[in-house]
Design an enzyme around this catalytic site. Sequence first.
Site, PDB file in Angstrom:
ATOM      1  N   GLY A 610       0.641  -1.501  -0.316  1.00  0.00           N
ATOM      2  CA  GLY A 610       0.055   0.202  -0.386  1.00  0.00           C
ATOM      3  C   GLY A 610       0.415   1.039   0.139  1.00  0.00           C
ATOM      4  O   GLY A 610       1.758   1.157   0.104  1.00  0.00           O
ATOM      5  N   ALA A 611       0.287   2.143   0.168  1.00  0.00           N
ATOM      6  CA  ALA A 611       0.893   3.834  -0.207  1.00  0.00           C
ATOM      7  C   ALA A 611       0.419   4.355   1.604  1.00  0.00           C
ATOM      8  O   ALA A 611      -0.575   4.364   1.103  1.00  0.00           O
ATOM      9  CB  ALA A 611       0.497   4.472  -1.521  1.00  0.00           C
ATOM     10  N   GLY A 612       0.991   4.747   2.042  1.00  0.00           N
ATOM     11  CA  GLY A 612       1.525   5.639   3.714  1.00  0.00           C
ATOM     12  C   GLY A 612       1.529   6.520   2.925  1.00  0.00           C
ATOM     13  O   GLY A 612       1.947   7.506   1.753  1.00  0.00           O
ATOM     14  N   GLU A 613       1.293   7.612   4.035  1.00  0.00           N
ATOM     15  CA  GLU A 613       1.901   9.475   3.046  1.00  0.00           C
ATOM     16  C   GLU A 613       3.407   9.378   3.337  1.00  0.00           C
ATOM     17  O   GLU A 613       3.238  10.667   2.745  1.00  0.00           O
ATOM     18  CB  GLU A 613       0.877  10.299   4.973  1.00  0.00           C
ATOM     19  CG  GLU A 613       1.220  11.644   4.420  1.00  0.00           C
ATOM     20  CD  GLU A 613       1.167  12.426   5.508  1.00  0.00           C
ATOM     21  OE1 GLU A 613       0.884  12.250   6.659  1.00  0.00           O
ATOM     22  OE2 GLU A 613       1.636  13.732   5.589  1.00  0.00           O
ATOM     23  N   GLY A 615       5.833   7.362   2.349  1.00  0.00           N
ATOM     24  CA  GLY A 615       6.350   6.333   0.952  1.00  0.00           C
ATOM     25  C   GLY A 615       5.835   5.267   1.337  1.00  0.00           C
ATOM     26  O   GLY A 615       4.051   5.411   2.085  1.00  0.00           O
ATOM     27  N   GLU A 616       6.411   3.964   0.420  1.00  0.00           N
ATOM     28  CA  GLU A 616       5.343   3.359   0.189  1.00  0.00           C
ATOM     29  C   GLU A 616       5.017   2.423   2.413  1.00  0.00           C
ATOM     30  O   GLU A 616       6.111   2.070   2.387  1.00  0.00           O
ATOM     31  CB  GLU A 616       6.419   1.831  -0.556  1.00  0.00           C
ATOM     32  CG  GLU A 616       5.420   2.735  -1.407  1.00  0.00           C
ATOM     33  CD  GLU A 616       6.840   2.305  -3.086  1.00  0.00           C
ATOM     34  OE1 GLU A 616       8.358   1.697  -2.228  1.00  0.00           O
ATOM     35  OE2 GLU A 616       6.917   2.382  -4.894  1.00  0.00           O
ATOM     36  N   LYS A 635       6.893   0.103   6.791  1.00  0.00           N
ATOM     37  CA  LYS A 635       6.739   1.759   6.256  1.00  0.00           C
ATOM     38  C   LYS A 635       7.840   2.395   6.456  1.00  0.00           C
ATOM     39  O   LYS A 635       8.860   2.648   7.103  1.00  0.00           O
ATOM     40  CB  LYS A 635       5.792   2.444   7.796  1.00  0.00           C
ATOM     41  CG  LYS A 635       4.671   1.821   7.893  1.00  0.00           C
ATOM     42  CD  LYS A 635       4.386   2.789   9.006  1.00  0.00           C
ATOM     43  CE  LYS A 635       2.559   2.520   8.994  1.00  0.00           C
ATOM     44  NZ  LYS A 635       1.532   2.675   9.707  1.00  0.00           N
ATOM     45  N   ASP A 728      -8.288   9.700  16.401  1.00  0.00           N
ATOM     46  CA  ASP A 728      -9.045   9.214  14.929  1.00  0.00           C
ATOM     47  C   ASP A 728      -9.456   8.139  14.817  1.00  0.00           C
ATOM     48  O   ASP A 728      -9.134   6.753  14.095  1.00  0.00           O
ATOM     49  CB  ASP A 728      -7.409   9.551  13.843  1.00  0.00           C
ATOM     50  CG  ASP A 728      -8.257   9.437  12.711  1.00  0.00           C
ATOM     51  OD1 ASP A 728      -9.387   9.407  12.258  1.00  0.00           O
ATOM     52  OD2 ASP A 728      -7.173   9.454  11.623  1.00  0.00           O
TER      53      ASP A 728
HETATM   54  O1  ACK Z   1      -5.878  -1.896   3.782  1.00  0.00           O
HETATM   55  P1  ACK Z   1      -4.766  -2.657   4.057  1.00  0.00           P
HETATM   56  O2  ACK Z   1      -4.744  -3.900   2.935  1.00  0.00           O
HETATM   57  O3  ACK Z   1      -4.143  -2.319   5.067  1.00  0.00           O
HETATM   58  O4  ACK Z   1      -3.893  -1.503   2.860  1.00  0.00           O
HETATM   59  C1  ACK Z   1      -3.673  -0.094   3.727  1.00  0.00           C
HETATM   60  C2  ACK Z   1      -2.459  -0.099   3.165  1.00  0.00           C
HETATM   61  O5  ACK Z   1      -1.296  -0.755   3.540  1.00  0.00           O
HETATM   62  C3  ACK Z   1      -1.231   1.330   3.193  1.00  0.00           C
HETATM   63  O6  ACK Z   1      -1.288   1.597   4.569  1.00  0.00           O
HETATM   64  C4  ACK Z   1      -1.792  -1.577   4.597  1.00  0.00           C
HETATM   65  N1  ACK Z   1      -0.895  -2.346   5.744  1.00  0.00           N
HETATM   66  C5  ACK Z   1      -0.597  -0.524   7.062  1.00  0.00           C
HETATM   67  N2  ACK Z   1      -0.047  -1.119   8.101  1.00  0.00           N
HETATM   68  C6  ACK Z   1      -0.030  -2.798   7.815  1.00  0.00           C
HETATM   69  C7  ACK Z   1       0.092  -4.093   8.562  1.00  0.00           C
HETATM   70  N3  ACK Z   1       1.002  -4.225   9.725  1.00  0.00           N
HETATM   71  N4  ACK Z   1      -0.106  -5.085   8.161  1.00  0.00           N
HETATM   72  C8  ACK Z   1      -0.961  -5.267   6.743  1.00  0.00           C
HETATM   73  N5  ACK Z   1      -0.709  -4.205   6.338  1.00  0.00           N
HETATM   74  C9  ACK Z   1      -0.904  -3.056   6.883  1.00  0.00           C
HETATM   75  C10 ACK Z   1      -3.219  -1.565   5.161  1.00  0.00           C
END
Ligand code: ACK
Length: 966
Positions: A610-613, A615-616, A635, A728
Amino acid sequence: MPCIFGTLSPLRFIVLFRDPSPAEWDATTEMDEQNRPIHMFQVCNVMEPNQNNWLRSNWIQRQAAQKVFVELRFTLRDCNSIPWVSGTCKETFNLFYLETEQPHPANTRFLPADYAKVDTIAADESFTQTDLGDRILRLNTEVREVGPVTRRGFYLAFQDVGACIALVSVKVFYKRCPSTLRNLAAFPDTVPRVDSSSLVEVRGACVENAEERDTPKLYCGADGDWLVPLGHCVCSPGHEETGAVCQACKPGFYKAFAGNTKCSKCPPHSSSHDQAGTICHCDKGFYRAAKDPSSIACTHSPSAPRNLICLINETALFLTWSPPSDSGGRKDLTYNVLCHRCAGTSNGEEVCEPCETDLRFIPRPLGINQTSVAILDYAKNANYTFFVEAVNGVSDLGQVLRPLANITVATDQAGPSLVGVVRKDWASDNSIALSWLEVEPQPNAILDYDIKYYEKEQEQLSYSSTRTKNPNVIVTGLKPATVYVFHLRSRTAAGFTTYSNKFEFSTGDENSGMAADQGQVLVVVTAAVGGFSLLIIVTLFFLITGRCQGYIKAKIKSEDKRRGPFQNVVSIPGIKTYVDPDTYEDSTQAVHEFTKEIDPSRICIERVIGAGEFGEVCGGRLRTGGQRDTPVAIKTLKGGYVERQRKDFLREASIMGQFDNPNVIRLEGVVTKSRPVMIVVEYMENGSLDSFLRKHDGQFTVLQLVGMLRAIASGMTYLSDMGYVHRDLAARNILVNEALVCKVSDFGLSRVLEDDPDAAYTTTGGKIPIRWTAPEAIAYRKFSSASDAWSYGIVMWEVMSYGERPYWEMSNQDVILSIEEGYRLPAPMGCPVALHQLMLHCWQKERGQRPYFNDVVSFLDKLTRNPGSLLTLVEHMHSFPESPVDMPDYPLFISIGDWLDSIKMSQYKNNFLAAGFTTLDSVSAMTLEDIRRIGVSLIGHQRRIVSSIQTLRLQLLSGQHNGFHV
Ligand code: ACK
């Protein structure tokens, strides 16, 4: 011929000398083939050797010539045809020239040495003798270039060296590009350059009544040809091209713009009387709007709307009309509704006042595109006259008095405002608390009050309104240190009263910020509606468990550790508390203290998830040395960040690193000493809860859902006990692992809210996820574990509706207003009453009355131990425990289509209509079975429609809908 010749004439010849023999050029006349006389110079001394006979021209003015051409026509006899002349007879002669500034004086001696030779001229043809002995004259023509010439004039000279020649004519000329018209531009006569490889660039001048587009140019070539036309002119407005010139448009025709087009006939209802018309003027009574092109017909203002009628119910007036019979020839028709309210007579004259500003027009009073308008907020016991005018783009240009349709409407008795003096109880920076008394006991009980307010300085621009059932209100979301004007009216069974006097109060006075905590004033009613045994049970449960928590907990509460707005301030011995990383002067110190640095060689990144604010977000493994690798989410902080972003990114790790709970996402460590900077957390196979539920719509048992809710409540208990306020909490910020265990994630406040697409800016400037946030946090940023409890109630609703969006497509502003008025989300389909009651408990207006997270955990545990308590579903009940006493103003849905559009379910419109559900009344009586039967098979869609029907029923009950048909 591409060129014209500049003839350098007249030519005269002078026989110069005979040297050394007495021979010379003779001027004679002979007859040509057609027996016409030819004057010529001839010489024929072929018998004698060493001839040198000269013939010279007069002085020829050069004029503009730079290069001169000499065309000679002559006869030359071949020597073979003359007996006994071999050795002396010649078959050529020579051409010479001499340039001078002036002609030589008459007595100047001829000096052949001064002359330059142009060429030796030989004949192509020669005299031939016929059998009869006649001589036939064959004319030769030869042309020679002379020059470049630069002086004012020159002489030509011919030298005979012993030939038999007759010089018939000599033409001297130069070449020019002739003046011409091209592309509506005139080009003058131009003399080419001597150098035949270079061209003369000539700029043209537009012909009369033409204007330049691109500069018109031609190039004059050495041979006098015009080459490479560039640019052009076009006829000016009022003129058209005819031949190579621009001619004026005839009367009755016009041309508005310069160009290659022809003049056009005047459009209908317009005319041009003179020649060269650039516009046709509208006939009397016809007009053109400012933006109308001159090519369209002139138009006039419309006639009055027809068939104006008025429908009235308790809360709204509806005016409808038919379009005017004459639209004036235009399509831009709109309508204006004006209002007069007449209150008796004075001096025998009726006293009437404009009243548009007192009423609410839907969609608006002016510039209405449709032929109806709804009018709200009218006073009872009043006479209104409504005028409807049709206007089009030329209405303002025509007659001063426009035709109007009008109708007079008398509303029922409702009486005066019923509101006495309005008092300000307190004010903070963003809120004002008001209270008032009823003027006197009324026969009609007051249902509620409508408070209209606006910034004093901004009166003309906009106003807001809110409603309350009690004679007091806290108006929130105001600007600090700003004067507001309030006026109130009440609503009884007979409708709205008139407005009270206006009262002015300002925000941000000396009591600022105190009153909300002191709870001096009753705020607008909350959602809880008594009368349900379950609600009482739930409430009792929380009261009892709350009381039985014991002294230590009570003490912690009293210090407001869990509810306090400030984090990182209370440290209670024996209880680990959260430390806000922002309190560290050096943020790397906090990272160092609360996180573990991981050697990047231990991290194996496998895929992007996925994409965070920053980075990936990647999935991968963390090598643990010997044992099995741990799956992790990584992250990353993308390259090119600034220090502030790095700090914000690592802030979340500094927070997460302080937590250790099975329902809070675990931090494995960070990579800060090499690039990229990374945060490594435990891997949650099923990703975020909202999308996970949407993907598995309807696939879990209620007990499984309750299990998820319990896990979240448990994580929140831990966090609130630590003194951490999440701010949040939402299903999108809960992660789910392989075993369906839910864990709270997404920490670091500022970042979270900046990042969150659901967060919106409030009037106080903060960015807040409105749908998930408690009213006091929205209004004055009072964040606490109690506001987290409100958010938890919303998460419950998201879970029980499998990821539905809270408040569906309502706008954020409508969500705030409806919450303020007491509206609460109805139970999702299939939701046990007990769970909805718990939600309502979390959504208590008074934050002190909301449950603590540990109480939520205990309650959910009890439900799980006694699954029978989960069997009563909300749809089995015959009324609506979630219904507020008063409903918010939802938009007036006037058709099934509008209603389905508003809940984004328009694809089922035909299913409803085909099954005969054509009115909102009939829809409101539909059961879940009906919805399935008409073909809504997706559980999420069934759920959305059921929820909306519940709301609809309440609106119909409270008279907000009138059952309009499709
Ligand atoms: O809904 P998702 O599959 O779950 O897509 C988002 C994406 O990264 C961007 O935030 C996934 N994500 C975030 N933290 C984790 C984690 N600890 N384990 C698995 N997926 C994660 C999140």
